[in-house]
Scaffold this motif. Structure first.
Motif, PDB file in Angstrom:
ATOM      1  N   SER A  31      51.549  38.230  46.071  1.00  0.00           N
ATOM      2  CA  SER A  31      50.579  39.083  46.752  1.00  0.00           C
ATOM      3  C   SER A  31      49.159  38.702  46.352  1.00  0.00           C
ATOM      4  N   SER A  32      48.989  38.358  45.089  1.00  0.00           N
ATOM      5  CA  SER A  32      47.658  37.991  44.593  1.00  0.00           C
ATOM      6  C   SER A  32      47.158  36.721  45.232  1.00  0.00           C
ATOM      7  N   TYR A  33      48.052  35.756  45.452  1.00  0.00           N
ATOM      8  CA  TYR A  33      47.634  34.497  46.036  1.00  0.00           C
ATOM      9  C   TYR A  33      47.336  34.615  47.520  1.00  0.00           C
ATOM     10  N   LYS A  34      47.956  35.576  48.171  1.00  0.00           N
ATOM     11  CA  LYS A  34      47.701  35.743  49.596  1.00  0.00           C
ATOM     12  C   LYS A  34      46.367  36.452  49.855  1.00  0.00           C
ATOM     13  N   ASN A  35      45.864  37.193  48.915  1.00  0.00           N
ATOM     14  CA  ASN A  35      44.598  37.927  49.034  1.00  0.00           C
ATOM     15  C   ASN A  35      43.583  37.365  48.045  1.00  0.00           C
ATOM     16  N   ASP A  36      42.468  37.941  48.098  1.00  0.00           N
ATOM     17  CA  ASP A  36      41.468  37.533  47.100  1.00  0.00           C
ATOM     18  C   ASP A  36      41.946  37.931  45.718  1.00  0.00           C
ATOM     19  N   ILE A  37      41.910  36.961  44.818  1.00  0.00           N
ATOM     20  CA  ILE A  37      42.415  37.212  43.481  1.00  0.00           C
ATOM     21  C   ILE A  37      41.395  38.026  42.685  1.00  0.00           C
ATOM     22  N   ILE A  38      41.900  39.097  42.143  1.00  0.00           N
ATOM     23  CA  ILE A  38      41.109  39.846  41.157  1.00  0.00           C
ATOM     24  C   ILE A  38      41.640  39.400  39.818  1.00  0.00           C
ATOM     25  N   TRP A  39      40.901  38.512  39.179  1.00  0.00           N
ATOM     26  CA  TRP A  39      41.430  37.836  37.992  1.00  0.00           C
ATOM     27  C   TRP A  39      41.800  38.804  36.869  1.00  0.00           C
ATOM     28  N   ALA A  40      41.085  39.871  36.724  1.00  0.00           N
ATOM     29  CA  ALA A  40      41.411  40.816  35.647  1.00  0.00           C
ATOM     30  C   ALA A  40      42.810  41.402  35.873  1.00  0.00           C
ATOM     31  N   ASP A  41      43.080  41.772  37.132  1.00  0.00           N
ATOM     32  CA  ASP A  41      44.425  42.321  37.433  1.00  0.00           C
ATOM     33  C   ASP A  41      45.500  41.253  37.266  1.00  0.00           C
ATOM     34  N   TYR A  42      45.190  40.041  37.672  1.00  0.00           N
ATOM     35  CA  TYR A  42      46.178  38.960  37.570  1.00  0.00           C
ATOM     36  C   TYR A  42      46.516  38.682  36.113  1.00  0.00           C
ATOM     37  N   PHE A  43      45.459  38.622  35.284  1.00  0.00           N
ATOM     38  CA  PHE A  43      45.701  38.361  33.856  1.00  0.00           C
ATOM     39  C   PHE A  43      46.539  39.485  33.236  1.00  0.00           C
ATOM     40  N   ARG A  81      51.533  41.394  31.040  1.00  0.00           N
ATOM     41  CA  ARG A  81      52.594  42.409  31.050  1.00  0.00           C
ATOM     42  C   ARG A  81      53.966  41.742  31.202  1.00  0.00           C
ATOM     43  N   ALA A  82      54.032  40.703  32.034  1.00  0.00           N
ATOM     44  CA  ALA A  82      55.304  39.978  32.201  1.00  0.00           C
ATOM     45  C   ALA A  82      55.729  39.332  30.887  1.00  0.00           C
ATOM     46  N   LYS A  83      54.734  38.722  30.179  1.00  0.00           N
ATOM     47  CA  LYS A  83      55.059  38.114  28.889  1.00  0.00           C
ATOM     48  C   LYS A  83      55.566  39.164  27.909  1.00  0.00           C
ATOM     49  N   ASN A  84      54.874  40.292  27.840  1.00  0.00           N
ATOM     50  CA  ASN A  84      55.277  41.344  26.906  1.00  0.00           C
ATOM     51  C   ASN A  84      56.674  41.903  27.240  1.00  0.00           C
ATOM     52  N   THR A  85      56.949  42.026  28.558  1.00  0.00           N
ATOM     53  CA  THR A  85      58.272  42.545  28.968  1.00  0.00           C
ATOM     54  C   THR A  85      59.380  41.609  28.520  1.00  0.00           C
ATOM     55  N   ARG A  86      59.173  40.311  28.733  1.00  0.00           N
ATOM     56  CA  ARG A  86      60.217  39.346  28.359  1.00  0.00           C
ATOM     57  C   ARG A  86      60.365  39.248  26.841  1.00  0.00           C
ATOM     58  N   GLN A  87      59.271  39.392  26.127  1.00  0.00           N
ATOM     59  CA  GLN A  87      59.374  39.403  24.666  1.00  0.00           C
ATOM     60  C   GLN A  87      60.123  40.641  24.194  1.00  0.00           C
ATOM     61  N   LEU A 117      52.577  29.411  30.914  1.00  0.00           N
ATOM     62  CA  LEU A 117      52.032  28.373  31.793  1.00  0.00           C
ATOM     63  C   LEU A 117      51.239  28.991  32.943  1.00  0.00           C
ATOM     64  N   LYS A 118      51.796  30.096  33.482  1.00  0.00           N
ATOM     65  CA  LYS A 118      51.085  30.774  34.571  1.00  0.00           C
ATOM     66  C   LYS A 118      49.752  31.334  34.074  1.00  0.00           C
ATOM     67  N   SER A 119      49.744  31.861  32.889  1.00  0.00           N
ATOM     68  CA  SER A 119      48.508  32.403  32.310  1.00  0.00           C
ATOM     69  C   SER A 119      47.487  31.297  32.102  1.00  0.00           C
ATOM     70  N   GLN A 120      47.925  30.136  31.551  1.00  0.00           N
ATOM     71  CA  GLN A 120      47.017  29.007  31.327  1.00  0.00           C
ATOM     72  C   GLN A 120      46.462  28.482  32.647  1.00  0.00           C
ATOM     73  N   ALA A 121      47.326  28.388  33.661  1.00  0.00           N
ATOM     74  CA  ALA A 121      46.859  27.907  34.962  1.00  0.00           C
ATOM     75  C   ALA A 121      45.819  28.856  35.542  1.00  0.00           C
ATOM     76  N   ALA A 122      46.034  30.160  35.371  1.00  0.00           N
ATOM     77  CA  ALA A 122      45.086  31.151  35.900  1.00  0.00           C
ATOM     78  C   ALA A 122      43.742  31.048  35.197  1.00  0.00           C
ATOM     79  N   HIS A 123      43.758  30.898  33.884  1.00  0.00           N
ATOM     80  CA  HIS A 123      42.506  30.776  33.141  1.00  0.00           C
ATOM     81  C   HIS A 123      41.759  29.492  33.533  1.00  0.00           C
ATOM     82  N   LEU A 124      42.479  28.391  33.699  1.00  0.00           N
ATOM     83  CA  LEU A 124      41.819  27.148  34.119  1.00  0.00           C
ATOM     84  C   LEU A 124      41.238  27.300  35.517  1.00  0.00           C
ATOM     85  N   GLN A 125      42.005  27.962  36.386  1.00  0.00           N
ATOM     86  CA  GLN A 125      41.509  28.201  37.737  1.00  0.00           C
ATOM     87  C   GLN A 125      40.267  29.080  37.702  1.00  0.00           C
TER      88      GLN A 125
END
Length: 442
Positions: A331-343, A348-354, A389-397
């Protein structure tokens, strides 16, 4: 005046009933009783010998021609030309009616004589058989030898088969069947001995032998009972009874003194109670072990069921979290990315899996299920790497390092493909192991 036979013409004495030459009847006309053969006057209604009624099937006897005087020449008179009705009655040996009645009486008498003789012979034969088989002293003493042999066979079987090392598992049932088969034959011998009448001077030995045979049969029954029910609480008491019965049987066997018969118990018989005690002890230990194994199996099955239940609950939550993450990112990629929400979403995904990995560590895996737990832990670890990896890609972007961001994004997609394959393999293995490890036969 001298009397002559009307058939052959020979002179006969006065008062004779039959011709001594040809057997023809010389009685006056009348009727013959078929019941007893007696001759009666023609006008008599009942037989004078047995009282049979003439009308009860009694036929008139053929009238015998009165005797005639022979010719002076001394030859037999020639037959006259009189009608056939006037011809003389044929003699008895030619089938005359009177001769037939007499012959019937003689046959009846002979039959009765034969029956009586046969009965006498049967009685004599039966008496001889009874004497030679039951009243003959030599044969009577032989019965002691037969009884002693039967006892010896039972003792030998008990001594050789009732051994603790031979009574393991199904072997005890096989020994019991052997004893039962031998006991059936033994009981037949005991019954045959018991029905005989003792000779004078053998009354005590006879009674003691019957008692011994009964004790031997009862002893076999007691031993078979222990073999069939070694776990019964009464088995120990039964073994004590067997020990006492063997001692009593041995004393009684030594007491019986008959030539050619040895009732002394075999030495191996005294070891039977001890062997039975060892057998019972081994069976009880085996039963305790079986119960222990069953308990462990039951506990292990319960542990397996609890383990797979917790694993399934964790897997369901992981799949739900994975779906939510993908939906948010797409959903984020289809719309304008709000980077704070994406991060925040990625974190949250990382914390859930941990959190899933930490929870997985707290689930105890029963022996044999460790690999299942390890496989899921690997999937969660790779999922964390994917989130990183997704987090690193987002920060680089976000920082406009587009080339490096694209590389990280490509690396993340490759990681995601590997994770999906790994997770599919895990799910298949998980279902197989669940079916195997939660089955009743583990």
């Amino acid at each position: 005046m001298e009397q002559h036979c009307c058939v052959c013409g020979v002179a006969v004495r006065k008062g004779a009933a039959f011709c001594p030459e040809c057997g023809a009847s010389l009685q006056p006309a009348g009727w013959a009783c078929p019941r007893c053969g007696g001759q009666n006057p023609q006008d008599a209604a009942f037989c004078g010998a047995c009282g049979a009624r003439k009308s009860d099937g009694v036929s008139d006897a053929t009238t015998v021609m009165p005797p005639v005087q022979p010719q002076q020449t001394g030859h037999f008179p020639r037959p006259s030309a009189a009608p056939m009705a006037a011809q003389p009655q044929p003699p008895a040996w030619q089938g005359g009616a009177s001769g037939g009645a007499q012959r019937s009486v003689l046959q009846d008498r002979r039959l009765w004589v034969a029956v009586i003789v046969l009965l006498i012979l049967l009685a004599a034969g039966g008496g001889s058989y009874y004497y030679f088989n039951y009243m003959n002293e030599g044969n009577y003493i032989k019965q002691y030898s037969l009884a002693a042999n039967a006892v010896g066979e039972i003792d030998g079987l008990l001594g050789s088969e009732v051994r603790a090392e031979k009574l393991k598992g199904a072997a005890a049932n096989n020994v019991r069947q052997k004893l039962q088969a031998r006991k059936n034959s033994f009981d037949d011998t005991a019954k045959d001995f018991a029905k005989r009448t003792p000779f004078k001077g053998y009354e005590t030995q006879h009674a003691d032998t019957i008692s011994l045979l009964q004790k031997e049969s009862a002893l076999v029954d007691e031993i078979m009972t222990v073999l069939a029910n070694p776990l019964d609480a009464q088995a120990d008491e039964m073994i004590k009874t067997i020990r006492e019965d063997i001692a009593a049987r041995s004393d009684l066997g030594a007491k019986i003194q008959v030539q050619g018969a040895n009732f002394v118990a075999a030495a191996e018989l005294s070891s039977v109670p001890q062997q039975l005690a060892l057998f019972v002890s081994a069976e009880r230990k085996a039963e305790e072990e079986r119960k222990r194994v069953e308990k462990e199996k039951s506990e292990r099955l319960a542990a397996m069921n609890a383990f797979f239940s917790k694993m399934e609950e964790l897997i369901n939550r992981y799949e739900s979290a994975k779906t939510d993450l993908n939906d948010i990112m797409n959903s984020s990629y289809k719309n304008d990315i709000i980077w704070a929400d994406y991060f925040r979403t990625v974190d949250r995904a990382k914390n859930t899996r941990q959190a899933f990995r930490n929870e997985l560590k707290g689930i105890a895996a029963p022996a044999g299920a460790e690999d299942i737990k390890a496989e899921l832990d690997n999937v969660l670890a790779h999922a964390l790497t994917y989130c990183e990896l997704k987090s690193q890609a987002a920060h680089l972007q976000f920082n406009r390092y587009y080339t490096n961001a694209s590389k990280k994004e490509a690396e993340a997609r490759a990681m995601d493909d590997d994770i999906q394959k790994e997770y599919a393999a895990f799910k298949s293995h998980f279902q197989e192991e669940k079916a195997r490890l939660t089955a009743g036969g583990i």
